[in-house]
Design a protein around this motif. Structure first.
Motif, PDB file in Angstrom:
ATOM      1  N   LEU A  40       0.828  -1.209   0.000  1.00 29.30           N
ATOM      2  CA  LEU A  40       0.000   0.000   0.000  1.00 29.30           C
ATOM      3  C   LEU A  40       0.866   1.264   0.000  1.00 29.30           C
ATOM      4  O   LEU A  40       0.581   2.240  -0.700  1.00 29.30           O
ATOM      5  CB  LEU A  40      -0.944   0.007   1.199  1.00 29.30           C
ATOM      6  CG  LEU A  40      -2.133  -0.944   1.127  1.00 29.30           C
ATOM      7  CD1 LEU A  40      -2.893  -0.918   2.461  1.00 29.30           C
ATOM      8  CD2 LEU A  40      -3.057  -0.561   0.002  1.00 29.30           C
ATOM      9  N   ARG A  41       1.942   1.234   0.802  1.00 30.44           N
ATOM     10  CA  ARG A  41       2.855   2.386   0.843  1.00 30.44           C
ATOM     11  C   ARG A  41       3.524   2.592  -0.513  1.00 30.44           C
ATOM     12  O   ARG A  41       3.661   3.721  -0.989  1.00 30.44           O
ATOM     13  CB  ARG A  41       3.927   2.175   1.924  1.00 30.44           C
ATOM     14  CG  ARG A  41       3.499   2.750   3.251  1.00 30.44           C
ATOM     15  CD  ARG A  41       4.645   2.782   4.225  1.00 30.44           C
ATOM     16  NE  ARG A  41       4.356   1.759   5.217  1.00 30.44           N
ATOM     17  CZ  ARG A  41       5.230   0.992   5.831  1.00 30.44           C
ATOM     18  NH1 ARG A  41       6.502   1.135   5.582  1.00 30.44           N
ATOM     19  NH2 ARG A  41       4.867   0.108   6.717  1.00 30.44           N
ATOM     20  N   VAL A  42       3.955   1.479  -1.108  1.00 32.68           N
ATOM     21  CA  VAL A  42       4.609   1.572  -2.417  1.00 32.68           C
ATOM     22  C   VAL A  42       3.632   2.148  -3.444  1.00 32.68           C
ATOM     23  O   VAL A  42       3.994   3.015  -4.251  1.00 32.68           O
ATOM     24  CB  VAL A  42       5.130   0.173  -2.857  1.00 32.68           C
ATOM     25  CG1 VAL A  42       5.562   0.181  -4.308  1.00 32.68           C
ATOM     26  CG2 VAL A  42       6.262  -0.273  -1.958  1.00 32.68           C
ATOM     27  N   LYS A  43       2.385   1.652  -3.420  1.00 30.49           N
ATOM     28  CA  LYS A  43       1.385   2.177  -4.353  1.00 30.49           C
ATOM     29  C   LYS A  43       1.125   3.664  -4.100  1.00 30.49           C
ATOM     30  O   LYS A  43       1.001   4.455  -5.036  1.00 30.49           O
ATOM     31  CB  LYS A  43       0.078   1.385  -4.219  1.00 30.49           C
ATOM     32  CG  LYS A  43       0.128   0.023  -4.846  1.00 30.49           C
ATOM     33  CD  LYS A  43      -1.210  -0.688  -4.699  1.00 30.49           C
ATOM     34  CE  LYS A  43      -1.131  -2.096  -5.271  1.00 30.49           C
ATOM     35  NZ  LYS A  43      -2.407  -2.806  -5.116  1.00 30.49           N
ATOM     36  N   GLU A  44       1.044   4.054  -2.841  1.00 31.23           N
ATOM     37  CA  GLU A  44       0.830   5.460  -2.487  1.00 31.23           C
ATOM     38  C   GLU A  44       2.008   6.306  -2.955  1.00 31.23           C
ATOM     39  O   GLU A  44       1.830   7.405  -3.486  1.00 31.23           O
ATOM     40  CB  GLU A  44       0.627   5.612  -0.970  1.00 31.23           C
ATOM     41  CG  GLU A  44      -0.728   5.184  -0.458  1.00 31.23           C
ATOM     42  CD  GLU A  44      -1.836   6.042  -1.014  1.00 31.23           C
ATOM     43  OE1 GLU A  44      -1.682   7.286  -1.106  1.00 31.23           O
ATOM     44  OE2 GLU A  44      -2.878   5.472  -1.377  1.00 31.23           O
ATOM     45  N   GLU A  45       3.225   5.803  -2.732  1.00 25.47           N
ATOM     46  CA  GLU A  45       4.410   6.551  -3.171  1.00 25.47           C
ATOM     47  C   GLU A  45       4.431   6.708  -4.677  1.00 25.47           C
ATOM     48  O   GLU A  45       4.787   7.766  -5.203  1.00 25.47           O
ATOM     49  CB  GLU A  45       5.684   5.846  -2.674  1.00 25.47           C
ATOM     50  CG  GLU A  45       5.928   6.022  -1.194  1.00 25.47           C
ATOM     51  CD  GLU A  45       7.158   5.254  -0.703  1.00 25.47           C
ATOM     52  OE1 GLU A  45       7.923   4.727  -1.538  1.00 25.47           O
ATOM     53  OE2 GLU A  45       7.335   5.189   0.513  1.00 25.47           O
ATOM     54  N   LYS A  46       4.065   5.646  -5.404  1.00 27.37           N
ATOM     55  CA  LYS A  46       4.010   5.730  -6.859  1.00 27.37           C
ATOM     56  C   LYS A  46       2.978   6.771  -7.296  1.00 27.37           C
ATOM     57  O   LYS A  46       3.218   7.557  -8.199  1.00 27.37           O
ATOM     58  CB  LYS A  46       3.675   4.357  -7.460  1.00 27.37           C
ATOM     59  CG  LYS A  46       4.826   3.399  -7.451  1.00 27.37           C
ATOM     60  CD  LYS A  46       4.439   2.079  -8.113  1.00 27.37           C
ATOM     61  CE  LYS A  46       5.582   1.079  -8.051  1.00 27.37           C
ATOM     62  NZ  LYS A  46       5.210  -0.213  -8.662  1.00 27.37           N
ATOM     63  N   LYS A  47       1.816   6.739  -6.633  1.00 27.58           N
ATOM     64  CA  LYS A  47       0.772   7.723  -6.956  1.00 27.58           C
ATOM     65  C   LYS A  47       1.279   9.141  -6.686  1.00 27.58           C
ATOM     66  O   LYS A  47       1.059  10.059  -7.479  1.00 27.58           O
ATOM     67  CB  LYS A  47      -0.492   7.466  -6.142  1.00 27.58           C
ATOM     68  CG  LYS A  47      -1.311   6.306  -6.613  1.00 27.58           C
ATOM     69  CD  LYS A  47      -2.564   6.160  -5.763  1.00 27.58           C
ATOM     70  CE  LYS A  47      -3.363   4.935  -6.125  1.00 27.58           C
ATOM     71  NZ  LYS A  47      -4.546   4.770  -5.267  1.00 27.58           N
ATOM     72  N   LEU A  48       1.979   9.318  -5.545  1.00 30.12           N
ATOM     73  CA  LEU A  48       2.519  10.629  -5.207  1.00 30.12           C
ATOM     74  C   LEU A  48       3.568  11.064  -6.228  1.00 30.12           C
ATOM     75  O   LEU A  48       3.609  12.234  -6.629  1.00 30.12           O
ATOM     76  CB  LEU A  48       3.108  10.631  -3.796  1.00 30.12           C
ATOM     77  CG  LEU A  48       2.102  10.600  -2.653  1.00 30.12           C
ATOM     78  CD1 LEU A  48       2.842  10.496  -1.316  1.00 30.12           C
ATOM     79  CD2 LEU A  48       1.247  11.846  -2.659  1.00 30.12           C
ATOM     80  N   ASN A  49       4.440  10.120  -6.618  1.00 31.56           N
ATOM     81  CA  ASN A  49       5.460  10.437  -7.614  1.00 31.56           C
ATOM     82  C   ASN A  49       4.822  10.828  -8.942  1.00 31.56           C
ATOM     83  O   ASN A  49       5.254  11.766  -9.604  1.00 31.56           O
ATOM     84  CB  ASN A  49       6.431   9.264  -7.803  1.00 31.56           C
ATOM     85  CG  ASN A  49       7.414   9.146  -6.665  1.00 31.56           C
ATOM     86  OD1 ASN A  49       7.664  10.115  -5.956  1.00 31.56           O
ATOM     87  ND2 ASN A  49       7.974   7.950  -6.477  1.00 31.56           N
ATOM     88  N   ILE A  50       3.789  10.092  -9.329  1.00 31.26           N
ATOM     89  CA  ILE A  50       3.088  10.408 -10.571  1.00 31.26           C
ATOM     90  C   ILE A  50       2.439  11.781 -10.459  1.00 31.26           C
ATOM     91  O   ILE A  50       2.518  12.602 -11.378  1.00 31.26           O
ATOM     92  CB  ILE A  50       2.046   9.306 -10.904  1.00 31.26           C
ATOM     93  CG1 ILE A  50       2.766   8.017 -11.281  1.00 31.26           C
ATOM     94  CG2 ILE A  50       1.110   9.760 -12.006  1.00 31.26           C
ATOM     95  CD1 ILE A  50       1.838   6.821 -11.444  1.00 31.26           C
ATOM     96  N   LYS A  51       1.813  12.047  -9.306  1.00 30.66           N
ATOM     97  CA  LYS A  51       1.186  13.359  -9.105  1.00 30.66           C
ATOM     98  C   LYS A  51       2.234  14.471  -9.134  1.00 30.66           C
ATOM     99  O   LYS A  51       2.004  15.537  -9.701  1.00 30.66           O
ATOM    100  CB  LYS A  51       0.413  13.386  -7.787  1.00 30.66           C
ATOM    101  CG  LYS A  51      -0.883  12.618  -7.844  1.00 30.66           C
ATOM    102  CD  LYS A  51      -1.646  12.729  -6.553  1.00 30.66           C
ATOM    103  CE  LYS A  51      -2.949  11.953  -6.604  1.00 30.66           C
ATOM    104  NZ  LYS A  51      -3.715  12.066  -5.369  1.00 30.66           N
ATOM    105  N   LYS A  52       3.410  14.240  -8.540  1.00 29.29           N
ATOM    106  CA  LYS A  52       4.476  15.237  -8.550  1.00 29.29           C
ATOM    107  C   LYS A  52       4.934  15.506  -9.975  1.00 29.29           C
ATOM    108  O   LYS A  52       5.143  16.652 -10.377  1.00 29.29           O
ATOM    109  CB  LYS A  52       5.660  14.775  -7.696  1.00 29.29           C
ATOM    110  CG  LYS A  52       5.438  14.904  -6.221  1.00 29.29           C
ATOM    111  CD  LYS A  52       6.665  14.451  -5.447  1.00 29.29           C
ATOM    112  CE  LYS A  52       6.444  14.496  -3.946  1.00 29.29           C
ATOM    113  NZ  LYS A  52       7.619  14.039  -3.201  1.00 29.29           N
ATOM    114  N   LYS A  53       5.103  14.415 -10.756  1.00 28.79           N
ATOM    115  CA  LYS A  53       5.529  14.574 -12.141  1.00 28.79           C
ATOM    116  C   LYS A  53       4.483  15.337 -12.949  1.00 28.79           C
ATOM    117  O   LYS A  53       4.807  16.201 -13.760  1.00 28.79           O
ATOM    118  CB  LYS A  53       5.794  13.204 -12.779  1.00 28.79           C
ATOM    119  CG  LYS A  53       7.063  12.542 -12.282  1.00 28.79           C
ATOM    120  CD  LYS A  53       7.262  11.182 -12.925  1.00 28.79           C
ATOM    121  CE  LYS A  53       8.495  10.486 -12.352  1.00 28.79           C
ATOM    122  NZ  LYS A  53       8.668   9.135 -12.922  1.00 28.79           N
TER     123      LYS A  53
END
Length: 147
Positions: free
Chosen positions: A9-22
């Protein structure tokens, strides 16, 4: 098992955050470039507008070297004083014409020239008047006002 699920879940959240940042960076970059393009166009337009306004005002600036005019027309001292007075009124009317729209400008210029030539006709001899007409006509032609 609970730890691996939390990690997933953390990894998925981090990926979502990274995508949102990009995505935010892309959006900010586009926004910045758009603002810069708009500013550039605005500055170019303003610069061109300013240059055309200066050219228009310069076209209506009829200040003359009275010594040269007096020599060319062979004016007496009394005539020179009268010509200076008449021409200063003419210059003021022409500068007023530079700040108006095209139609109103034509009317102001026509009236200014009519008054100037009428008054000069009283002051100058026929030869001086004829020479003055040549100078005035050449000036109007050179400034693009003879349309």
């Amino acid at each position: 098992m609970g730890d691996s699920r939390e990690k997933d879940l953390r990894v998925k959240e981090e990926k979502k955050l990274n995508i949102k940042k990009k995505e935010r960076k892309k959006i900010m970059k586009r926004l910045f470039l758009t603002v810069m393009a708009i500013l550039s166009l605005t500055m170019t337009f303003a610069e061109n507008e300013k240059a055309s306004n200066v050219e228009a005002v310069n076209a209506y600036n009829f200040e003359v070297n009275f010594t040269s005019l007096a020599n060319y027309l062979n004016l007496s001292s009394d005539q020179l004083e009268a010509v200076k007075d008449i021409h200063s009124e003419f210059c003021a009317n022409m500068m007023n014409a530079s700040g108006t729209d095209a139609e109103e400008s034509k009317v102001i210029v026509k009236n200014a020239v009519y008054r100037d030539l009428t008054y000069m006709g009283y002051i100058l001899t026929k030869k001086q008047y004829h020479d003055y007409l040549k100078v005035l006509n050449a000036t109007f032609t050179n400034r693009g006002l003879n349309k």
